[in-house]
Scaffold this motif. Sequence first.
Motif, short mmCIF file in Angstrom:
data_model
loop_
_atom_site.label_atom_id
_atom_site.label_comp_id
_atom_site.label_asym_id
_atom_site.label_seq_id
_atom_site.Cartn_x
_atom_site.Cartn_y
_atom_site.Cartn_z
N HIS A 31 2.95 10.43 -10.04
CA HIS A 31 2.69 9.18 -10.76
C HIS A 31 1.71 9.47 -11.89
O HIS A 31 0.69 10.12 -11.68
N ASP A 32 2.02 9.02 -13.08
CA ASP A 32 1.16 9.22 -14.25
C ASP A 32 0.80 10.68 -14.48
O ASP A 32 -0.34 11.01 -14.83
N VAL A 88 -0.40 11.78 -6.80
CA VAL A 88 -1.31 10.86 -6.13
C VAL A 88 -1.24 11.20 -4.64
O VAL A 88 -0.15 11.27 -4.07
N ARG A 103 -6.82 7.94 0.86
CA ARG A 103 -6.63 8.36 -0.53
C ARG A 103 -7.56 9.52 -0.82
O ARG A 103 -8.76 9.46 -0.54
N ASP A 137 -6.43 13.27 -6.78
CA ASP A 137 -5.15 13.60 -7.38
C ASP A 137 -5.02 15.11 -7.44
O ASP A 137 -6.02 15.84 -7.53
N TRP A 185 4.41 -0.47 -7.59
CA TRP A 185 3.19 0.34 -7.65
C TRP A 185 2.05 -0.53 -8.14
O TRP A 185 1.96 -0.87 -9.31
N ASN A 186 1.17 -0.89 -7.23
CA ASN A 186 -0.03 -1.65 -7.53
C ASN A 186 -1.19 -0.86 -6.94
O ASN A 186 -1.36 -0.84 -5.72
N ASP A 187 -1.97 -0.20 -7.79
CA ASP A 187 -3.06 0.68 -7.33
C ASP A 187 -4.06 0.00 -6.42
O ASP A 187 -4.76 0.67 -5.67
N GLU A 188 -4.15 -1.31 -6.49
CA GLU A 188 -5.16 -2.03 -5.71
C GLU A 188 -4.64 -2.56 -4.39
O GLU A 188 -5.43 -2.83 -3.49
N ILE A 228 1.86 0.21 -2.62
CA ILE A 228 2.81 1.12 -3.26
C ILE A 228 4.03 1.15 -2.34
O ILE A 228 3.90 1.41 -1.14
N ARG A 278 -3.02 -1.29 1.14
CA ARG A 278 -4.48 -1.15 1.18
C ARG A 278 -5.03 -1.70 2.48
O ARG A 278 -4.63 -2.78 2.92
N TRP A 285 -5.77 3.32 3.44
CA TRP A 285 -4.50 2.62 3.29
C TRP A 285 -3.75 2.77 4.62
O TRP A 285 -4.10 3.60 5.44
#
Length: 153
Positions: free
Chosen positions: A50-51, A55, A75, A78, A113-116, A119, A136, A145
């Motif tokens: 991702h990005d 991740v 988590r 990266d 995909w919502n980082d907060e 996913i 989360r 998570w």
Amino acid sequence: MSLKEYHKKRDFDATGEPEGEAAPDGGEGSLFVVQEHAARRHHFDFRLEHDGVLVSFAVPKNVPLEPGEKRLAVRTDDHPLAYAEFEGTIPEGEYGAGEVVLWDRGSYELVEWNDEEKIEVVLHGNRLEGKYALVRFRKAGKNDWLLLKAKEG
């Protein structure tokens, strides 16, 4: 998270781990990898591209295999995309010391995909198939998570 912490914790001459950088275009691939890591505490590393990075989450009791199962997923830093190919022994005294073995690898379809908060992906691997969600788990800790194998249908 960025690769800064990943780089800061490692001596790449000693570990054999890939140094790597984020994909220059921040490319959005669909690679996933699970690595079994026999470190001080045995766990599985669940990683999603991702990005331009992987991740990463440490899953202490393996990824869930049956619908409805859930596991804690912490988590972590990266990792560079090149880490998806890494297998080997990280020497004693180095961060993450222990054996790293590729457990599964494949592609995924992104659902959300919502980082907060959440996913959600559909995995297409050699061992893992189907819908998985990372949700989360704030009550447990800031980086905690839950990894869930979703029920089909």
